[in-house]
Write a protein that holds these residues in place. Structure first.
Motif, PDB file in Angstrom:
ATOM      1  N   GLU A 109       0.830  -1.203   0.000  1.00  0.00           N
ATOM      2  CA  GLU A 109       0.000   0.000   0.000  1.00  0.00           C
ATOM      3  C   GLU A 109       0.872   1.265   0.000  1.00  0.00           C
ATOM      4  N   VAL A 110       1.940   1.208   0.773  1.00  0.00           N
ATOM      5  CA  VAL A 110       2.866   2.341   0.802  1.00  0.00           C
ATOM      6  C   VAL A 110       3.464   2.553  -0.594  1.00  0.00           C
ATOM      7  N   ALA A 111       3.822   1.445  -1.212  1.00  0.00           N
ATOM      8  CA  ALA A 111       4.387   1.510  -2.561  1.00  0.00           C
ATOM      9  C   ALA A 111       3.404   2.188  -3.512  1.00  0.00           C
ATOM     10  N   GLU A 112       2.178   1.744  -3.433  1.00  0.00           N
ATOM     11  CA  GLU A 112       1.160   2.277  -4.327  1.00  0.00           C
ATOM     12  C   GLU A 112       0.949   3.777  -4.099  1.00  0.00           C
ATOM     13  N   LYS A 113       0.959   4.161  -2.819  1.00  0.00           N
ATOM     14  CA  LYS A 113       0.663   5.557  -2.508  1.00  0.00           C
ATOM     15  C   LYS A 113       1.819   6.507  -2.772  1.00  0.00           C
ATOM     16  N   THR A 114       3.034   5.985  -2.737  1.00  0.00           N
ATOM     17  CA  THR A 114       4.185   6.875  -2.890  1.00  0.00           C
ATOM     18  C   THR A 114       4.804   6.817  -4.280  1.00  0.00           C
ATOM     19  N   GLY A 115       4.535   5.724  -4.992  1.00  0.00           N
ATOM     20  CA  GLY A 115       5.164   5.580  -6.299  1.00  0.00           C
ATOM     21  C   GLY A 115       6.520   4.874  -6.241  1.00  0.00           C
ATOM     22  N   PHE A 116       7.013   4.622  -5.037  1.00  0.00           N
ATOM     23  CA  PHE A 116       8.218   3.807  -4.912  1.00  0.00           C
ATOM     24  C   PHE A 116       7.816   2.340  -5.005  1.00  0.00           C
TER      25      PHE A 116
ATOM     26  N   LEU B 233       8.215  -1.267  12.173  1.00  0.00           N
ATOM     27  CA  LEU B 233       7.535  -2.220  13.052  1.00  0.00           C
ATOM     28  C   LEU B 233       7.067  -3.409  12.234  1.00  0.00           C
ATOM     29  N   ARG B 234       6.990  -4.580  12.881  1.00  0.00           N
ATOM     30  CA  ARG B 234       6.529  -5.777  12.175  1.00  0.00           C
ATOM     31  C   ARG B 234       5.282  -6.320  12.863  1.00  0.00           C
ATOM     32  N   ASP B 235       4.453  -7.007  12.084  1.00  0.00           N
ATOM     33  CA  ASP B 235       3.312  -7.692  12.697  1.00  0.00           C
ATOM     34  C   ASP B 235       3.758  -9.082  13.145  1.00  0.00           C
ATOM     35  N   ALA B 236       2.811  -9.865  13.646  1.00  0.00           N
ATOM     36  CA  ALA B 236       3.138 -11.184  14.194  1.00  0.00           C
ATOM     37  C   ALA B 236       3.862 -12.067  13.168  1.00  0.00           C
ATOM     38  N   GLY B 237       3.518 -11.891  11.917  1.00  0.00           N
ATOM     39  CA  GLY B 237       4.140 -12.692  10.867  1.00  0.00           C
ATOM     40  C   GLY B 237       5.449 -12.133  10.339  1.00  0.00           C
ATOM     41  N   GLY B 238       5.955 -11.064  10.957  1.00  0.00           N
ATOM     42  CA  GLY B 238       7.225 -10.495  10.526  1.00  0.00           C
ATOM     43  C   GLY B 238       7.103  -9.495   9.397  1.00  0.00           C
ATOM     44  N   ARG B 239       5.875  -9.163   9.030  1.00  0.00           N
ATOM     45  CA  ARG B 239       5.691  -8.227   7.920  1.00  0.00           C
ATOM     46  C   ARG B 239       5.691  -6.783   8.397  1.00  0.00           C
ATOM     47  N   ARG B 240       6.236  -5.912   7.561  1.00  0.00           N
ATOM     48  CA  ARG B 240       6.337  -4.494   7.913  1.00  0.00           C
ATOM     49  C   ARG B 240       4.967  -3.844   8.015  1.00  0.00           C
ATOM     50  N   VAL B 241       4.805  -3.040   9.056  1.00  0.00           N
ATOM     51  CA  VAL B 241       3.560  -2.304   9.255  1.00  0.00           C
ATOM     52  C   VAL B 241       3.906  -0.819   9.344  1.00  0.00           C
ATOM     53  N   TYR B 242       3.298  -0.023   8.478  1.00  0.00           N
ATOM     54  CA  TYR B 242       3.631   1.405   8.405  1.00  0.00           C
ATOM     55  C   TYR B 242       2.497   2.269   8.918  1.00  0.00           C
ATOM     56  N   GLY B 243       2.853   3.317   9.611  1.00  0.00           N
ATOM     57  CA  GLY B 243       1.886   4.345   9.964  1.00  0.00           C
ATOM     58  C   GLY B 243       1.826   5.387   8.865  1.00  0.00           C
ATOM     59  N   PRO B 244       0.918   6.338   8.986  1.00  0.00           N
ATOM     60  CA  PRO B 244       0.741   7.337   7.925  1.00  0.00           C
ATOM     61  C   PRO B 244       1.923   8.307   7.772  1.00  0.00           C
ATOM     62  N   ASP B 245       2.727   8.464   8.825  1.00  0.00           N
ATOM     63  CA  ASP B 245       3.853   9.402   8.779  1.00  0.00           C
ATOM     64  C   ASP B 245       4.826   9.099   7.655  1.00  0.00           C
ATOM     65  N   VAL B 246       4.960   7.813   7.368  1.00  0.00           N
ATOM     66  CA  VAL B 246       5.946   7.403   6.379  1.00  0.00           C
ATOM     67  C   VAL B 246       5.662   8.029   5.016  1.00  0.00           C
ATOM     68  N   LEU B 247       4.397   8.311   4.754  1.00  0.00           N
ATOM     69  CA  LEU B 247       4.038   8.914   3.463  1.00  0.00           C
ATOM     70  C   LEU B 247       4.597  10.325   3.347  1.00  0.00           C
ATOM     71  N   VAL B 248       4.501  11.059   4.447  1.00  0.00           N
ATOM     72  CA  VAL B 248       5.027  12.424   4.472  1.00  0.00           C
ATOM     73  C   VAL B 248       6.538  12.415   4.270  1.00  0.00           C
TER      74      VAL B 248
END
Lengths: 128, 128
Positions: A10-17, A35-50
């Motif tokens: 989703e981050v990729a889609e929203k930022t174009g990276f 941060l990672r979720d239980a499965g080790g996957r990256r979880v991003y907050g909205p700040d990263v977009l800025v």
DNA sequence: CTAGGTGATAGAGTGCACTCTAGGTCAAGC
DNA sequence: GCTTGACCTAGAGTGCACTCTATCACCTAG
């Protein structure tokens, strides 16, 4: 209240990276460790977009990735690096001001050349 | 009347391109094949400076070398390629206009950030 | 006549910034 | 319960635009 979190796609889609690029940016320190979720996957907050939008700007003005990383590292260190960050941005700002001036000039050169081409095409069209 | 001719080193010095780069540019077709003196060394007329200055502009606006070569090739072919050359330049011109606008915006963003940093530094300086 | 500087060639090497591959985990829907 | 798709890691590969190396030729000043 709902907290908006995003997976890397989703981050990729929203930022174009691309997803690859986002992981690469994290590896080199341009993004903070995520941060990672239980499965080790990256979880991003909205700040990263800025942040990524700003990074994109720094990229567009031609700041090499090394300096973008340096800036990111200083940012992570907090207020004590503010004056150093200011200096870094100032350098690129001044360079950018010159480049914008030079590019505007080039815009004029191109316009003049295009006009010449249009005239030449018209004359050829009429004379042949 | 004296005709001003230059060796490759002089062209390098006057244009800012390195001697290596000039030979490389010739090899890939960005410069026309150069006349040689009795010893096989390249001899340049003054025109090359004008061309290289324009090439430098095309480079600065981010035109990849492949398109610069394409443009050079069309230029070498003469008037029949004028409309195609115009189209190529038009594309980059329009893109450039957008980039200049975007970079100007970034300039404002940087100025705002720098101002923020200055204020932050002042407050920290006063409060500590 | 020889040393230094500039020129030549072919081709290898460099740095940047991604970009992709191989091989794997995990959760959800049919 | 199995396929599908999004995620994971480590590390190899890519494309661009030079940039440099090795080796040689030529000319001019001392």
């Amino acid at each position: 209240m709902m907290v908006t979190v995003m997976m890397i796609g989703e981050v990729a889609e929203k930022t174009g990276f691309s997803v690859h690029t986002l992981r690469y940016y994290e590896k080199i320190g341009l993004l903070p460790e995520t941060l990672r979720d239980a499965g080790g996957r990256r979880v991003y907050g909205p700040d990263v977009l800025v942040w990524l939008e700003f990074v994109e700007r720094l990229k567009q003005i031609g700041m090499p990735i090394r300096d973008r990383v340096r800036y990111a590292e200083m940012r992570a260190l907090g207020d004590s690096t503010i004056s150093e960050r200011r200096e870094l941005l100032q350098t690129y700002r001044d360079d950018l001001a010159k480049r914008v001036a030079s590019l505007s000039e080039t815009l004029d050169v191109l316009d003049a050349k295009i006009t010449t081409y249009e005239t030449a095409a018209k004359c050829n069209g009429a004379s042949r």
